[in-house]
Design a protein around this motif. Structure first.
Motif, PDB file in Angstrom:
ATOM      1  N   VAL A 194       0.886  -1.212  -0.096  1.00 52.36           N
ATOM      2  CA  VAL A 194       0.331   0.231   0.357  1.00 52.36           C
ATOM      3  C   VAL A 194       1.044   1.083  -0.265  1.00 52.36           C
ATOM      4  CG1 VAL A 194      -1.557   1.009   1.572  1.00 52.36           C
ATOM      5  CG2 VAL A 194      -2.222  -1.492   1.862  1.00 52.36           C
ATOM      6  N   LEU A 195       0.924   1.912  -1.369  1.00 48.67           N
ATOM      7  CA  LEU A 195       1.655   3.212  -0.878  1.00 48.67           C
ATOM      8  C   LEU A 195       0.615   4.034  -0.745  1.00 48.67           C
ATOM      9  CD1 LEU A 195       3.407   2.045  -4.565  1.00 48.67           C
ATOM     10  CD2 LEU A 195       4.649   1.839  -2.521  1.00 48.67           C
ATOM     11  N   PRO A 196       1.716   5.643  -0.684  1.00 44.38           N
ATOM     12  CA  PRO A 196       0.841   6.747  -0.165  1.00 44.38           C
ATOM     13  C   PRO A 196       0.216   7.713  -0.753  1.00 44.38           C
ATOM     14  CG  PRO A 196       3.633   6.766   0.721  1.00 44.38           C
ATOM     15  CD  PRO A 196       3.128   5.646  -0.361  1.00 44.38           C
ATOM     16  N   THR A 197      -0.623   8.055  -0.807  1.00 41.53           N
ATOM     17  CA  THR A 197      -0.985   8.532  -1.733  1.00 41.53           C
ATOM     18  C   THR A 197      -0.774   9.639  -2.953  1.00 41.53           C
ATOM     19  OG1 THR A 197      -3.708   8.484  -0.569  1.00 41.53           O
ATOM     20  CG2 THR A 197      -3.755  10.319  -2.852  1.00 41.53           C
ATOM     21  N   ILE A 198       0.730  10.792  -2.667  1.00 45.80           N
ATOM     22  CA  ILE A 198       0.742  11.656  -2.687  1.00 45.80           C
ATOM     23  C   ILE A 198       2.663  11.101  -3.001  1.00 45.80           C
ATOM     24  CG2 ILE A 198       2.146  13.779  -3.076  1.00 45.80           C
ATOM     25  CD1 ILE A 198      -0.582  14.345  -1.291  1.00 45.80           C
ATOM     26  N   GLU A 199       3.574  10.974  -4.170  1.00 51.24           N
ATOM     27  CA  GLU A 199       4.185  11.108  -4.699  1.00 51.24           C
ATOM     28  C   GLU A 199       5.452  12.852  -5.336  1.00 51.24           C
ATOM     29  OE1 GLU A 199       7.658   7.896  -5.040  1.00 51.24           O
ATOM     30  OE2 GLU A 199       5.501   7.578  -4.848  1.00 51.24           O
ATOM     31  N   PRO A 200       6.747  12.559  -4.545  1.00 50.85           N
ATOM     32  CA  PRO A 200       7.479  13.603  -5.020  1.00 50.85           C
ATOM     33  C   PRO A 200       7.345  13.636  -6.450  1.00 50.85           C
ATOM     34  CG  PRO A 200       8.136  13.069  -3.118  1.00 50.85           C
ATOM     35  CD  PRO A 200       7.070  12.236  -3.351  1.00 50.85           C
ATOM     36  N   TYR A 201       7.022  14.874  -7.659  1.00 51.17           N
ATOM     37  CA  TYR A 201       7.394  14.585  -8.977  1.00 51.17           C
ATOM     38  C   TYR A 201       8.801  14.062  -9.012  1.00 51.17           C
ATOM     39  CZ  TYR A 201       7.575  15.680 -13.438  1.00 51.17           C
ATOM     40  OH  TYR A 201       8.076  15.781 -15.036  1.00 51.17           O
ATOM     41  N   ASP A 202       8.905  13.289  -9.970  1.00 53.57           N
ATOM     42  CA  ASP A 202      10.079  12.823 -10.830  1.00 53.57           C
ATOM     43  C   ASP A 202       9.763  12.341 -11.601  1.00 53.57           C
ATOM     44  OD1 ASP A 202      12.111  10.321 -11.011  1.00 53.57           O
ATOM     45  OD2 ASP A 202      13.004  11.927 -10.374  1.00 53.57           O
ATOM     46  N   GLU A 203      10.648  12.734 -13.193  1.00 56.37           N
ATOM     47  CA  GLU A 203      10.049  12.327 -14.934  1.00 56.37           C
ATOM     48  C   GLU A 203      10.032  10.673 -14.892  1.00 56.37           C
ATOM     49  OE1 GLU A 203      15.136  12.281 -16.454  1.00 56.37           O
ATOM     50  OE2 GLU A 203      13.066  13.921 -16.681  1.00 56.37           O
ATOM     51  N   THR A 204      10.629   9.633 -14.265  1.00 56.47           N
ATOM     52  CA  THR A 204      11.196   8.376 -14.463  1.00 56.47           C
ATOM     53  C   THR A 204       9.616   7.773 -13.528  1.00 56.47           C
ATOM     54  OG1 THR A 204      11.912   7.949 -11.855  1.00 56.47           O
ATOM     55  CG2 THR A 204      13.194   8.408 -14.034  1.00 56.47           C
ATOM     56  N   VAL A 205       8.697   8.770 -12.589  1.00 58.80           N
ATOM     57  CA  VAL A 205       7.125   7.689 -12.072  1.00 58.80           C
ATOM     58  C   VAL A 205       6.694   8.245 -13.167  1.00 58.80           C
ATOM     59  CG1 VAL A 205       5.951   8.190 -11.037  1.00 58.80           C
ATOM     60  CG2 VAL A 205       8.416   8.013 -10.349  1.00 58.80           C
ATOM     61  N   ARG A 206       5.253   7.102 -13.507  1.00 59.14           N
ATOM     62  CA  ARG A 206       4.688   7.614 -14.828  1.00 59.14           C
ATOM     63  C   ARG A 206       3.402   7.912 -14.408  1.00 59.14           C
ATOM     64  NH1 ARG A 206       2.836   3.110 -16.621  1.00 59.14           N
ATOM     65  NH2 ARG A 206       2.211   4.478 -18.722  1.00 59.14           N
ATOM     66  N   LYS A 207       2.792   9.292 -15.018  1.00 60.25           N
ATOM     67  CA  LYS A 207       0.942   9.292 -14.750  1.00 60.25           C
ATOM     68  C   LYS A 207       0.833   9.768 -13.559  1.00 60.25           C
ATOM     69  CE  LYS A 207      -1.276   5.800 -17.542  1.00 60.25           C
ATOM     70  NZ  LYS A 207      -2.058   4.415 -17.627  1.00 60.25           N
ATOM     71  N   GLY A 208      -0.049  10.130 -12.643  1.00 57.62           N
ATOM     72  CA  GLY A 208      -0.771  10.947 -11.623  1.00 57.62           C
ATOM     73  C   GLY A 208      -1.387  11.818 -11.521  1.00 57.62           C
ATOM     74  N   THR A 209      -1.092  12.891 -11.208  1.00 61.79           N
ATOM     75  CA  THR A 209      -1.909  14.217 -11.192  1.00 61.79           C
ATOM     76  C   THR A 209      -0.492  15.333 -10.458  1.00 61.79           C
ATOM     77  OG1 THR A 209      -4.085  13.564 -11.242  1.00 61.79           O
ATOM     78  CG2 THR A 209      -3.702  15.864 -11.486  1.00 61.79           C
ATOM     79  N   LYS A 210      -0.443  16.308 -11.209  1.00 64.01           N
ATOM     80  CA  LYS A 210       0.562  17.090 -11.062  1.00 64.01           C
ATOM     81  C   LYS A 210       0.226  18.515 -10.233  1.00 64.01           C
ATOM     82  CE  LYS A 210       5.628  19.166 -12.580  1.00 64.01           C
ATOM     83  NZ  LYS A 210       5.811  19.427 -13.511  1.00 64.01           N
ATOM     84  N   PHE A 211       1.052  18.361  -9.096  1.00 61.60           N
ATOM     85  CA  PHE A 211       0.534  20.081  -8.398  1.00 61.60           C
ATOM     86  C   PHE A 211       1.428  20.549  -7.636  1.00 61.60           C
ATOM     87  CE2 PHE A 211      -0.302  16.945  -5.204  1.00 61.60           C
ATOM     88  CZ  PHE A 211       0.449  17.490  -3.957  1.00 61.60           C
ATOM     89  N   ALA A 212       1.328  21.619  -7.832  1.00 60.88           N
ATOM     90  CA  ALA A 212       2.682  22.808  -6.865  1.00 60.88           C
ATOM     91  C   ALA A 212       2.455  22.056  -5.596  1.00 60.88           C
ATOM     92  CB  ALA A 212       2.811  23.584  -7.603  1.00 60.88           C
ATOM     93  N   TYR A 213       3.169  22.700  -4.758  1.00 62.38           N
ATOM     94  CA  TYR A 213       3.226  22.356  -3.131  1.00 62.38           C
ATOM     95  C   TYR A 213       4.163  22.715  -2.416  1.00 62.38           C
ATOM     96  CZ  TYR A 213       2.179  22.108   1.711  1.00 62.38           C
ATOM     97  OH  TYR A 213       1.884  22.466   3.097  1.00 62.38           O
ATOM     98  N   ASN A 214       3.961  24.226  -1.757  1.00 57.48           N
ATOM     99  CA  ASN A 214       5.132  24.901  -0.914  1.00 57.48           C
ATOM    100  C   ASN A 214       6.704  24.466  -2.200  1.00 57.48           C
ATOM    101  OD1 ASN A 214       4.199  25.986   1.046  1.00 57.48           O
ATOM    102  ND2 ASN A 214       5.063  23.672   2.796  1.00 57.48           N
ATOM    103  N   ASN A 215       6.678  25.386  -2.959  1.00 58.58           N
ATOM    104  CA  ASN A 215       7.728  26.104  -4.150  1.00 58.58           C
ATOM    105  C   ASN A 215       8.195  23.704  -4.639  1.00 58.58           C
ATOM    106  OD1 ASN A 215       8.411  27.951  -3.691  1.00 58.58           O
ATOM    107  ND2 ASN A 215       9.044  27.819  -1.753  1.00 58.58           N
ATOM    108  N   GLY A 216       7.376  22.910  -4.341  1.00 57.39           N
ATOM    109  CA  GLY A 216       7.688  21.606  -4.672  1.00 57.39           C
ATOM    110  C   GLY A 216       6.201  21.262  -6.094  1.00 57.39           C
ATOM    111  N   PHE A 217       7.071  20.051  -7.205  1.00 59.88           N
ATOM    112  CA  PHE A 217       5.636  19.510  -7.539  1.00 59.88           C
ATOM    113  C   PHE A 217       5.886  17.888  -6.828  1.00 59.88           C
ATOM    114  CE2 PHE A 217       8.005  23.097  -9.892  1.00 59.88           C
ATOM    115  CZ  PHE A 217       6.039  23.290 -10.459  1.00 59.88           C
ATOM    116  N   TYR A 218       4.045  18.121  -7.005  1.00 61.99           N
ATOM    117  CA  TYR A 218       4.123  16.224  -6.631  1.00 61.99           C
ATOM    118  C   TYR A 218       3.386  15.715  -7.626  1.00 61.99           C
ATOM    119  CZ  TYR A 218       5.787  18.292  -2.004  1.00 61.99           C
ATOM    120  OH  TYR A 218       7.298  18.909  -1.415  1.00 61.99           O
TER     121      TYR A 218
END
Length: 296
Positions: free
Chosen positions: A35-59
């Motif tokens: 069971v994995l967390p709902t949110i993942e730090p953005y990485d170009e190797t991770v496929r799909k997901g819906t991207k959003f910004a929070y505290n100067n970071g992308f997730y």
């Protein structure tokens, strides 16, 4: 007319019924749930997901499970399964159920994973299906000497459009070879690895189809897709890949497609209990794995 809330609840109940059956099947084969967390730090190797910004970071919200495992986890040997929603740039996602077998011998792992897939479908009452096996290695060998055109040839395979290959400036003998591979589907192949997998799985619904490809970057050789004659597109697929230098095989099934195809009534024979001692007795029965229903 059903309200939106009732429709969503009915959909959730059906997904839950199918998921329950799949969990039992995967665990009977020795796979453990991840069971994995709902949110993942953005990485170009991770496929799909819906991207959003929070505290100067992308997730990413609910990205693809396999690419997340590849990025974040160091697993030497393992048999994992998951049931998860995967988003693809929007707020609506697809529910998937899949397994990953990491760290074994590739041919053996593929045969086992295909067997898990077959029993998973059968456990849902889905008997009419077929699985097509393809091979990236066969196409790598076939395109030796014409590497400059590999990208176009793979695109032709993905689109099932041989016209893209026919227009390439390569000799006619090579085109005829590619045409034979493009259209090959059967039980006998010169590629020993695929032959061995067919022998190990030993199921009349599994075929070699060398025109089968899956447009995912991490697959290494054998790939497969599963179809139902009652559904207009693949209901799942998977293949071999490299997990941090170790061989691995996995698949993912479209859970909503399975809901449409499955014959799961959700009814279970339960022990009916009444009276003031009901709950004590119910606890004993449940601890032994016996379903119960306590009535007033």
């Amino acid at each position: 007319m059903l309200s939106l809330g009732k429709l969503l609840l009915a959909d959730s109940i059906q997904l839950s019924k199918v998921g329950k059956v799949l969990r039992r099947t995967f665990e009977l084969w020795g796979y453990g749930e991840v069971v994995l967390p709902t949110i993942e730090p953005y990485d170009e190797t991770v496929r799909k997901g819906t991207k959003f910004a929070y505290n100067n970071g992308f997730y990413l919200i609910k990205p693809d499970v396999t690419s997340r495992l590849l990025k974040n986890y160091d697993i030497g040997f393992g048999k994992l399964y998951y049931i998860s929603e995967v988003l693809d740039g929007s707020v609506e996602g697809n529910w998937q159920a899949g397994v990953e077998f990491i760290g074994g011998e590739p041919t053996f792992m593929t045969a086992e994973v295909l067997s898990v897939l077959i029993t998973a479908l059968e456990s849902l009452g889905i008997e009419e299906f077929y699985i097509d096996l393809g091979s990236l290695e066969v196409w790598r060998r076939a395109t030796d000497g014409i590497e400059d055109f590999r990208e176009t040839i793979y695109r032709a395979l993905e689109r099932r459009n041989f016209g893209l290959i026919d227009g390439l400036p390569i000799d006619e003998e090579k085109k005829e070879e590619l045409w034979r591979l493009f259209n090959f589907r059967g039980k006998e192949t010169e590629y020993e690895k695929l032959t061995k997998i067919l022998e190990l799985v030993d199921d009349e619904r599994v075929f070699v189809d060398l025109g089968t490809v899956r447009p995912l970057p991490y697959y290494s050789d054998v790939i497969f897709e599963v179809y139902s004659p009652e559904f207009g597109r693949p209901i799942g697929g998977g293949g071999e890949y490299s997990f941090r230098g170790r061989p691995a095989v996995g698949f993912a099934l479209d859970l909503r497609a399975l809901v449409q195809l499955a014959n799961v009534d959700g009814k279970t024979s339960r022990r009916s209990l009444r009276g003031i001692t009901s709950f004590r007795e119910a606890r004993k029965l449940v601890s032994m794995g016996i379903p119960v229903e306590v009535r007033r």
